[in-house]
Scaffold this motif. Structure first.
Motif, PDB file in Angstrom:
ATOM      1  N   GLU A 171      52.135  43.541   7.744  1.00  0.00           N
ATOM      2  CA  GLU A 171      52.635  44.836   8.225  1.00  0.00           C
ATOM      3  C   GLU A 171      52.112  45.986   7.369  1.00  0.00           C
ATOM      4  OE1 GLU A 171      56.892  45.058   8.575  1.00  0.00           O
ATOM      5  OE2 GLU A 171      57.009  43.140   9.609  1.00  0.00           O
ATOM      6  N   VAL A 172      52.039  45.746   6.056  1.00  0.00           N
ATOM      7  CA  VAL A 172      51.530  46.768   5.142  1.00  0.00           C
ATOM      8  C   VAL A 172      50.095  47.126   5.504  1.00  0.00           C
ATOM      9  CG1 VAL A 172      50.806  47.192   2.749  1.00  0.00           C
ATOM     10  CG2 VAL A 172      53.074  46.230   3.221  1.00  0.00           C
ATOM     11  N   TRP A 173      49.266  46.116   5.743  1.00  0.00           N
ATOM     12  CA  TRP A 173      47.870  46.410   6.057  1.00  0.00           C
ATOM     13  C   TRP A 173      47.726  47.100   7.415  1.00  0.00           C
ATOM     14  CZ3 TRP A 173      44.095  47.247   3.011  1.00  0.00           C
ATOM     15  CH2 TRP A 173      44.144  46.727   1.724  1.00  0.00           C
ATOM     16  N   ILE A 174      48.568  46.754   8.346  1.00  0.00           N
ATOM     17  CA  ILE A 174      48.542  47.466   9.632  1.00  0.00           C
ATOM     18  C   ILE A 174      48.874  48.933   9.391  1.00  0.00           C
ATOM     19  CG2 ILE A 174      49.746  47.726  11.848  1.00  0.00           C
ATOM     20  CD1 ILE A 174      49.990  44.598  11.832  1.00  0.00           C
ATOM     21  N   GLN A 175      49.910  49.186   8.581  1.00  0.00           N
ATOM     22  CA  GLN A 175      50.300  50.562   8.266  1.00  0.00           C
ATOM     23  C   GLN A 175      49.187  51.297   7.527  1.00  0.00           C
ATOM     24  OE1 GLN A 175      53.092  52.211   9.135  1.00  0.00           O
ATOM     25  NE2 GLN A 175      52.244  54.044   8.198  1.00  0.00           N
ATOM     26  N   ILE A 176      48.552  50.630   6.581  1.00  0.00           N
ATOM     27  CA  ILE A 176      47.458  51.259   5.834  1.00  0.00           C
ATOM     28  C   ILE A 176      46.332  51.665   6.777  1.00  0.00           C
ATOM     29  CG2 ILE A 176      45.563  50.765   4.216  1.00  0.00           C
ATOM     30  CD1 ILE A 176      47.639  49.144   2.555  1.00  0.00           C
ATOM     31  N   PHE A 177      45.925  50.760   7.670  1.00  0.00           N
ATOM     32  CA  PHE A 177      44.812  51.078   8.560  1.00  0.00           C
ATOM     33  C   PHE A 177      45.190  52.151   9.574  1.00  0.00           C
ATOM     34  CE2 PHE A 177      43.061  46.686   7.476  1.00  0.00           C
ATOM     35  CZ  PHE A 177      42.194  47.207   6.535  1.00  0.00           C
ATOM     36  N   ARG A 178      46.445  52.168  10.005  1.00  0.00           N
ATOM     37  CA  ARG A 178      46.884  53.234  10.923  1.00  0.00           C
ATOM     38  C   ARG A 178      46.927  54.585  10.224  1.00  0.00           C
ATOM     39  NH1 ARG A 178      51.782  50.153  14.098  1.00  0.00           N
ATOM     40  NH2 ARG A 178      50.439  49.047  15.555  1.00  0.00           N
ATOM     41  N   ALA A 179      47.305  54.593   8.945  1.00  0.00           N
ATOM     42  CA  ALA A 179      47.440  55.841   8.193  1.00  0.00           C
ATOM     43  C   ALA A 179      46.126  56.293   7.567  1.00  0.00           C
ATOM     44  CB  ALA A 179      48.507  55.668   7.111  1.00  0.00           C
ATOM     45  N   LEU A 180      45.117  55.461   7.614  1.00  0.00           N
ATOM     46  CA  LEU A 180      43.845  55.755   6.962  1.00  0.00           C
ATOM     47  C   LEU A 180      43.249  57.114   7.335  1.00  0.00           C
ATOM     48  CD1 LEU A 180      42.126  54.400   4.850  1.00  0.00           C
ATOM     49  CD2 LEU A 180      40.909  53.224   6.662  1.00  0.00           C
ATOM     50  N   PRO A 181      43.309  57.530   8.606  1.00  0.00           N
ATOM     51  CA  PRO A 181      42.751  58.846   8.921  1.00  0.00           C
ATOM     52  C   PRO A 181      43.452  59.994   8.170  1.00  0.00           C
ATOM     53  CG  PRO A 181      43.056  57.590  10.932  1.00  0.00           C
ATOM     54  CD  PRO A 181      43.706  56.818   9.824  1.00  0.00           C
ATOM     55  N   GLY A 182      44.683  59.779   7.748  1.00  0.00           N
ATOM     56  CA  GLY A 182      45.402  60.811   7.018  1.00  0.00           C
ATOM     57  C   GLY A 182      45.214  60.742   5.507  1.00  0.00           C
ATOM     58  N   PHE A 183      44.469  59.766   5.029  1.00  0.00           N
ATOM     59  CA  PHE A 183      44.215  59.645   3.590  1.00  0.00           C
ATOM     60  C   PHE A 183      43.352  60.814   3.153  1.00  0.00           C
ATOM     61  CE2 PHE A 183      41.493  57.800   0.138  1.00  0.00           C
ATOM     62  CZ  PHE A 183      42.469  57.800  -0.848  1.00  0.00           C
ATOM     63  N   ARG A 184      43.913  61.648   2.254  1.00  0.00           N
ATOM     64  CA  ARG A 184      43.232  62.876   1.842  1.00  0.00           C
ATOM     65  C   ARG A 184      42.358  62.691   0.610  1.00  0.00           C
ATOM     66  NH1 ARG A 184      48.737  64.955   2.253  1.00  0.00           N
ATOM     67  NH2 ARG A 184      48.622  64.858   0.001  1.00  0.00           N
ATOM     68  N   GLY A 185      42.551  61.601  -0.104  1.00  0.00           N
ATOM     69  CA  GLY A 185      41.757  61.376  -1.300  1.00  0.00           C
ATOM     70  C   GLY A 185      42.317  62.078  -2.518  1.00  0.00           C
ATOM     71  N   ASP A 186      43.552  62.605  -2.431  1.00  0.00           N
ATOM     72  CA  ASP A 186      44.180  63.238  -3.595  1.00  0.00           C
ATOM     73  C   ASP A 186      44.431  62.218  -4.700  1.00  0.00           C
ATOM     74  OD1 ASP A 186      44.217  65.544  -2.115  1.00  0.00           O
ATOM     75  OD2 ASP A 186      46.339  65.424  -1.602  1.00  0.00           O
ATOM     76  N   ALA A 187      44.658  60.989  -4.311  1.00  0.00           N
ATOM     77  CA  ALA A 187      44.853  59.888  -5.258  1.00  0.00           C
ATOM     78  C   ALA A 187      43.793  58.832  -4.948  1.00  0.00           C
ATOM     79  CB  ALA A 187      46.246  59.294  -5.087  1.00  0.00           C
ATOM     80  N   GLN A 188      43.678  57.857  -5.829  1.00  0.00           N
ATOM     81  CA  GLN A 188      42.765  56.762  -5.540  1.00  0.00           C
ATOM     82  C   GLN A 188      43.331  55.952  -4.381  1.00  0.00           C
ATOM     83  OE1 GLN A 188      42.078  54.354  -8.979  1.00  0.00           O
ATOM     84  NE2 GLN A 188      41.145  56.019 -10.137  1.00  0.00           N
ATOM     85  N   PHE A 189      42.437  55.315  -3.638  1.00  0.00           N
ATOM     86  CA  PHE A 189      42.876  54.515  -2.499  1.00  0.00           C
ATOM     87  C   PHE A 189      43.880  53.449  -2.929  1.00  0.00           C
ATOM     88  CE2 PHE A 189      42.730  50.864   0.283  1.00  0.00           C
ATOM     89  CZ  PHE A 189      42.983  51.450   1.513  1.00  0.00           C
ATOM     90  N   GLY A 190      43.631  52.783  -4.047  1.00  0.00           N
ATOM     91  CA  GLY A 190      44.518  51.726  -4.522  1.00  0.00           C
ATOM     92  C   GLY A 190      45.926  52.236  -4.810  1.00  0.00           C
ATOM     93  N   THR A 191      46.033  53.431  -5.359  1.00  0.00           N
ATOM     94  CA  THR A 191      47.337  54.031  -5.637  1.00  0.00           C
ATOM     95  C   THR A 191      48.059  54.342  -4.337  1.00  0.00           C
ATOM     96  OG1 THR A 191      46.444  55.004  -7.657  1.00  0.00           O
ATOM     97  CG2 THR A 191      48.500  55.944  -6.809  1.00  0.00           C
ATOM     98  N   TRP A 192      47.328  54.886  -3.396  1.00  0.00           N
ATOM     99  CA  TRP A 192      47.883  55.222  -2.073  1.00  0.00           C
ATOM    100  C   TRP A 192      48.341  53.951  -1.354  1.00  0.00           C
ATOM    101  CZ3 TRP A 192      45.579  54.468   2.931  1.00  0.00           C
ATOM    102  CH2 TRP A 192      46.149  55.223   3.964  1.00  0.00           C
ATOM    103  N   ALA A 193      47.529  52.911  -1.381  1.00  0.00           N
ATOM    104  CA  ALA A 193      47.875  51.644  -0.734  1.00  0.00           C
ATOM    105  C   ALA A 193      49.078  51.006  -1.428  1.00  0.00           C
ATOM    106  CB  ALA A 193      46.678  50.691  -0.756  1.00  0.00           C
ATOM    107  N   HIS A 194      49.153  51.116  -2.742  1.00  0.00           N
ATOM    108  CA  HIS A 194      50.286  50.578  -3.497  1.00  0.00           C
ATOM    109  C   HIS A 194      51.589  51.234  -3.037  1.00  0.00           C
ATOM    110  CE1 HIS A 194      52.423  49.070  -7.101  1.00  0.00           C
ATOM    111  NE2 HIS A 194      53.089  50.206  -6.995  1.00  0.00           N
TER     112      HIS A 194
END
Length: 125
Positions: free
Chosen positions: A41-64
């Motif tokens: 479920e987490v990975w589904i949420q990550i991939f759905r939210a990916l277009p909104g990833f702004r890069g303010d933090a590292q991807f790993g921090t955001w995914a965490h």
């Protein structure tokens, strides 16, 4: 990166061990199947939210952060469902102890909660 399956696979390969570890640590060792379901479920949420990833933090921090939030929400949901199932079981046991044999409404609710999707199960609670 949206829609780029290769890029998504690379993100998953790099970050899945950490996401899985976070989920397992929050769920606990008692239920590895639940941990695997939540991690999915987490990975589904990550991939759905990916277009909104702004890069303010590292991807790993955001995914965490998504992994922690999604896991805690899932655990709350599991506890709520388990609590209601226990309440229904207690009601049936009390009816049987009184010799009533369980009310039809309680038996129907127990049967429905065992087969209805989670969203509909909440309506029975």
């Amino acid at each position: 990166i949206e829609g780029d399956e290769r890029a998504m696979r690379l993100l998953w390969e790099e970050h899945a061990p950490h996401v899985d570890a976070v989920v397992r640590r929050l769920v606990g060792a008692a239920d590895p199947d639940l941990a695997a379901d939540i991690a999915q479920e987490v990975w589904i949420q990550i991939f759905r939210a990916l277009p909104g990833f702004r890069g303010d933090a590292q991807f790993g921090t955001w995914a965490h952060r998504i992994a922690v939030n999604r896991t805690l929400n899932a655990l709350r949901r599991v506890r709520r469902v388990g609590k209601h199932e226990a309440s229904l079981d207690e009601a049936l046991d009390a009816d049987e102890a009184r010799g009533v044999g369980g009310s039809a409404a309680v038996r129907a609710a127990v049967a429905a909660s065992a087969v209805e999707p989670e969203g509909e199960r909440a309506l029975l609670a």
